[in-house]
Scaffold this motif. Structure first.
Motif, PDB file in Angstrom:
ATOM      1  N   VAL A   4     -15.464  35.173  -3.091  1.00 14.01           N
ATOM      2  CA  VAL A   4     -15.663  34.382  -4.292  1.00 14.01           C
ATOM      3  C   VAL A   4     -14.730  33.181  -4.215  1.00 14.01           C
ATOM      4  CG1 VAL A   4     -15.430  34.359  -6.812  1.00 14.01           C
ATOM      5  CG2 VAL A   4     -16.229  36.431  -5.661  1.00 14.01           C
ATOM      6  N   GLY A   5     -15.259  32.001  -4.524  1.00 19.89           N
ATOM      7  CA  GLY A   5     -14.445  30.794  -4.595  1.00 19.89           C
ATOM      8  C   GLY A   5     -14.555  30.208  -5.988  1.00 19.89           C
ATOM      9  N   LEU A   6     -13.407  29.896  -6.594  1.00 17.57           N
ATOM     10  CA  LEU A   6     -13.420  29.363  -7.951  1.00 17.57           C
ATOM     11  C   LEU A   6     -12.352  28.306  -8.148  1.00 17.57           C
ATOM     12  CD1 LEU A   6     -10.842  31.066  -9.299  1.00 17.57           C
ATOM     13  CD2 LEU A   6     -12.581  32.823  -9.429  1.00 17.57           C
ATOM     14  N   TYR A   7     -12.475  27.575  -9.246  1.00 13.09           N
ATOM     15  CA  TYR A   7     -11.536  26.509  -9.587  1.00 13.09           C
ATOM     16  C   TYR A   7     -10.297  27.131 -10.232  1.00 13.09           C
ATOM     17  CZ  TYR A   7      -9.820  22.049 -11.353  1.00 13.09           C
ATOM     18  OH  TYR A   7      -9.065  20.933 -11.608  1.00 13.09           O
ATOM     19  N   LEU A   8      -9.155  26.899  -9.641  1.00 14.88           N
ATOM     20  CA  LEU A   8      -7.910  27.558 -10.034  1.00 14.88           C
ATOM     21  C   LEU A   8      -7.562  27.378 -11.510  1.00 14.88           C
ATOM     22  CD1 LEU A   8      -5.336  29.097  -9.221  1.00 14.88           C
ATOM     23  CD2 LEU A   8      -4.331  26.898  -8.639  1.00 14.88           C
ATOM     24  N   ASP A   9      -7.609  26.165 -12.015  1.00  9.53           N
ATOM     25  CA  ASP A   9      -7.126  25.898 -13.368  1.00  9.53           C
ATOM     26  C   ASP A   9      -8.078  26.356 -14.471  1.00  9.53           C
ATOM     27  OD1 ASP A   9      -4.834  24.794 -12.271  1.00  9.53           O
ATOM     28  OD2 ASP A   9      -5.688  22.777 -12.219  1.00  9.53           O
ATOM     29  N   LEU A  66     -17.935  25.495 -11.556  1.00  7.30           N
ATOM     30  CA  LEU A  66     -18.721  26.213 -10.560  1.00  7.30           C
ATOM     31  C   LEU A  66     -17.935  27.360  -9.952  1.00  7.30           C
ATOM     32  CD1 LEU A  66     -20.424  23.288  -8.599  1.00  7.30           C
ATOM     33  CD2 LEU A  66     -21.299  24.574 -10.557  1.00  7.30           C
ATOM     34  N   ILE A  67     -18.678  28.373  -9.516  1.00  3.84           N
ATOM     35  CA  ILE A  67     -18.111  29.477  -8.761  1.00  3.84           C
ATOM     36  C   ILE A  67     -19.062  29.702  -7.584  1.00  3.84           C
ATOM     37  CG2 ILE A  67     -19.261  31.244 -10.149  1.00  3.84           C
ATOM     38  CD1 ILE A  67     -16.718  32.962  -9.801  1.00  3.84           C
ATOM     39  N   THR A  68     -18.495  29.940  -6.405  1.00  8.14           N
ATOM     40  CA  THR A  68     -19.300  30.135  -5.208  1.00  8.14           C
ATOM     41  C   THR A  68     -19.148  31.567  -4.725  1.00  8.14           C
ATOM     42  OG1 THR A  68     -18.945  27.830  -4.606  1.00  8.14           O
ATOM     43  CG2 THR A  68     -19.715  29.295  -2.867  1.00  8.14           C
ATOM     44  N   LEU A  69     -20.278  32.179  -4.411  1.00  9.47           N
ATOM     45  CA  LEU A  69     -20.285  33.546  -3.903  1.00  9.47           C
ATOM     46  C   LEU A  69     -20.825  33.527  -2.479  1.00  9.47           C
ATOM     47  CD1 LEU A  69     -21.929  35.231  -7.013  1.00  9.47           C
ATOM     48  CD2 LEU A  69     -19.495  35.055  -6.511  1.00  9.47           C
ATOM     49  N   SER A  70     -20.009  33.966  -1.534  1.00  9.21           N
ATOM     50  CA  SER A  70     -20.478  34.117  -0.156  1.00  9.21           C
ATOM     51  C   SER A  70     -21.117  35.482  -0.056  1.00  9.21           C
ATOM     52  CB  SER A  70     -19.323  33.989   0.830  1.00  9.21           C
ATOM     53  OG  SER A  70     -18.766  32.698   0.745  1.00  9.21           O
ATOM     54  N   ILE A  71     -22.366  35.499   0.409  1.00  7.08           N
ATOM     55  CA  ILE A  71     -23.184  36.709   0.443  1.00  7.08           C
ATOM     56  C   ILE A  71     -23.470  37.074   1.893  1.00  7.08           C
ATOM     57  CG2 ILE A  71     -25.376  37.737  -0.320  1.00  7.08           C
ATOM     58  CD1 ILE A  71     -23.724  36.763  -2.675  1.00  7.08           C
ATOM     59  N   THR A  78     -24.172  29.246  -5.490  1.00  9.60           N
ATOM     60  CA  THR A  78     -23.327  28.508  -6.417  1.00  9.60           C
ATOM     61  C   THR A  78     -23.820  28.754  -7.834  1.00  9.60           C
ATOM     62  OG1 THR A  78     -22.933  26.799  -4.759  1.00  9.60           O
ATOM     63  CG2 THR A  78     -22.450  26.231  -7.048  1.00  9.60           C
ATOM     64  N   LEU A  79     -22.918  29.231  -8.679  1.00  8.32           N
ATOM     65  CA  LEU A  79     -23.256  29.497 -10.073  1.00  8.32           C
ATOM     66  C   LEU A  79     -22.488  28.569 -10.995  1.00  8.32           C
ATOM     67  CD1 LEU A  79     -23.090  33.408 -10.120  1.00  8.32           C
ATOM     68  CD2 LEU A  79     -25.133  31.963  -9.932  1.00  8.32           C
ATOM     69  N   LEU A  80     -23.164  28.101 -12.028  1.00  4.48           N
ATOM     70  CA  LEU A  80     -22.532  27.351 -13.100  1.00  4.48           C
ATOM     71  C   LEU A  80     -21.816  28.347 -13.988  1.00  4.48           C
ATOM     72  CD1 LEU A  80     -22.338  24.620 -14.703  1.00  4.48           C
ATOM     73  CD2 LEU A  80     -24.264  25.501 -16.011  1.00  4.48           C
ATOM     74  N   VAL A  81     -20.578  28.078 -14.364  1.00 11.60           N
ATOM     75  CA  VAL A  81     -19.834  28.957 -15.262  1.00 11.60           C
ATOM     76  C   VAL A  81     -19.901  28.356 -16.661  1.00 11.60           C
ATOM     77  CG1 VAL A  81     -17.613  30.006 -15.804  1.00 11.60           C
ATOM     78  CG2 VAL A  81     -18.300  29.713 -13.420  1.00 11.60           C
ATOM     79  N   ILE A  82     -20.526  29.085 -17.564  1.00 13.33           N
ATOM     80  CA  ILE A  82     -20.614  28.666 -18.959  1.00 13.33           C
ATOM     81  C   ILE A  82     -19.332  29.127 -19.644  1.00 13.33           C
ATOM     82  CG2 ILE A  82     -21.892  28.931 -21.120  1.00 13.33           C
ATOM     83  CD1 ILE A  82     -24.355  29.559 -19.285  1.00 13.33           C
ATOM     84  N   PRO A  83     -18.629  28.233 -20.317  1.00  9.16           N
ATOM     85  CA  PRO A  83     -17.345  28.612 -20.907  1.00  9.16           C
ATOM     86  C   PRO A  83     -17.456  29.792 -21.873  1.00  9.16           C
ATOM     87  CG  PRO A  83     -17.637  26.241 -20.976  1.00  9.16           C
ATOM     88  CD  PRO A  83     -18.950  26.821 -20.553  1.00  9.16           C
ATOM     89  N   PRO A  84     -16.516  30.739 -21.786  1.00 12.17           N
ATOM     90  CA  PRO A  84     -16.492  31.840 -22.745  1.00 12.17           C
ATOM     91  C   PRO A  84     -16.390  31.268 -24.162  1.00 12.17           C
ATOM     92  CG  PRO A  84     -14.912  32.227 -20.994  1.00 12.17           C
ATOM     93  CD  PRO A  84     -15.415  30.816 -20.830  1.00 12.17           C
ATOM     94  N   GLY A  85     -16.967  31.943 -25.106  1.00  9.09           N
ATOM     95  CA  GLY A  85     -16.909  31.474 -26.486  1.00  9.09           C
ATOM     96  C   GLY A  85     -18.027  30.509 -26.846  1.00  9.09           C
ATOM     97  N   THR A  86     -18.851  30.140 -25.871  1.00  6.13           N
ATOM     98  CA  THR A  86     -19.984  29.275 -26.157  1.00  6.13           C
ATOM     99  C   THR A  86     -20.971  30.053 -27.021  1.00  6.13           C
ATOM    100  OG1 THR A  86     -19.710  28.131 -24.050  1.00  6.13           O
ATOM    101  CG2 THR A  86     -21.864  27.932 -25.118  1.00  6.13           C
ATOM    102  N   ALA A  87     -21.548  29.399 -28.003  1.00 11.03           N
ATOM    103  CA  ALA A  87     -22.516  30.035 -28.894  1.00 11.03           C
ATOM    104  C   ALA A  87     -23.750  30.492 -28.111  1.00 11.03           C
ATOM    105  CB  ALA A  87     -22.924  29.070 -30.002  1.00 11.03           C
TER     106      ALA A  87
END
Length: 186
Positions: free
Chosen positions: A72-77, A105-110, A117-126
């Motif tokens: 899994v690869g993700l943006y640190l901050d 974005l988050i990347t999953l090596s399969i 590559t998946l878009l990460v929807i922020p937690p708390g989004t309606a």
């Protein structure tokens, strides 16, 4: 065309968009995974705690694709509590973090296929905006930036790149302060 929205408890069962408002869906994948779009789907975690959220994501993707997530690869901050490895059945999934990647974005090596590559929807989004982003991310994103998919998904204060500056700087551009224009001579 119906987009599959997946629940961690039943990762292979599609649900309609109308039913998603009261369900626990968190993941959508483009059924073709044709790699032509900006993203291959979207994920809507409940928190920014990577150690708590990644195991369910890995399990859902493993079950949906019938292949193992290896890395899994993700943006640190954008995340809290990022582990180096996540235990999964029969393996340890390595987690890498970067500051030069797109924050949403988050990347999953399969195993046996190109990375997803998946878009990460922020937690708390309606629910409504999250459902719209989940659906759009899985139905075709050729030429669409992640920020454009998230635009209706609510506030993401504190996440770099919302204004496009992260992608501009990652592509070799530089954000500078605007120089005030000189008054016109009279």
């Amino acid at each position: 065309m119906m987009t599959a929205l997946l629940s961690p408890s039943t990762p292979s069962s599609p649900v309609t968009a109308a039913a998603t408002a009261h369900s626990a869906f968190r993941l959508s994948l483009n059924p073709l995974l044709d790699r032509r779009g900006t993203v291959d789907g979207a994920w809507w975690p409940r928190t920014r705690d990577a150690a708590a959220e990644l195991p369910a994501l890995i399990s859902a993707v493993d079950q949906r694709l019938g292949r193992a997530v290896l890395r899994v690869g993700l943006y640190l901050d954008a995340w809290d509590h990022i582990p180096r490895r996540i235990p999964a059945p029969g393996r340890q999934v390595r987690v890498g973090w970067f500051r030069s990647a797109e924050p949403h974005l988050i990347t999953l090596s399969i195993a046996g296929t190109a990375p997803i590559t998946l878009l990460v929807i922020p937690p708390g989004t309606a629910n409504g905006p999250a459902t719209a982003a989940l659906t759009l991310a899985a139905t075709g994103t050729v030429g669409v930036r992640p920020a454009d998919i998230l635009h209706p998904a609510g506030p993401d204060e504190g996440i770099p790149g919302r204004d496009g500056s992260a992608s501009w700087e990652n592509e070799g551009g530089r954000v500078t302060d605007l120089v005030p224009a000189r008054p016109a001579a009279t």
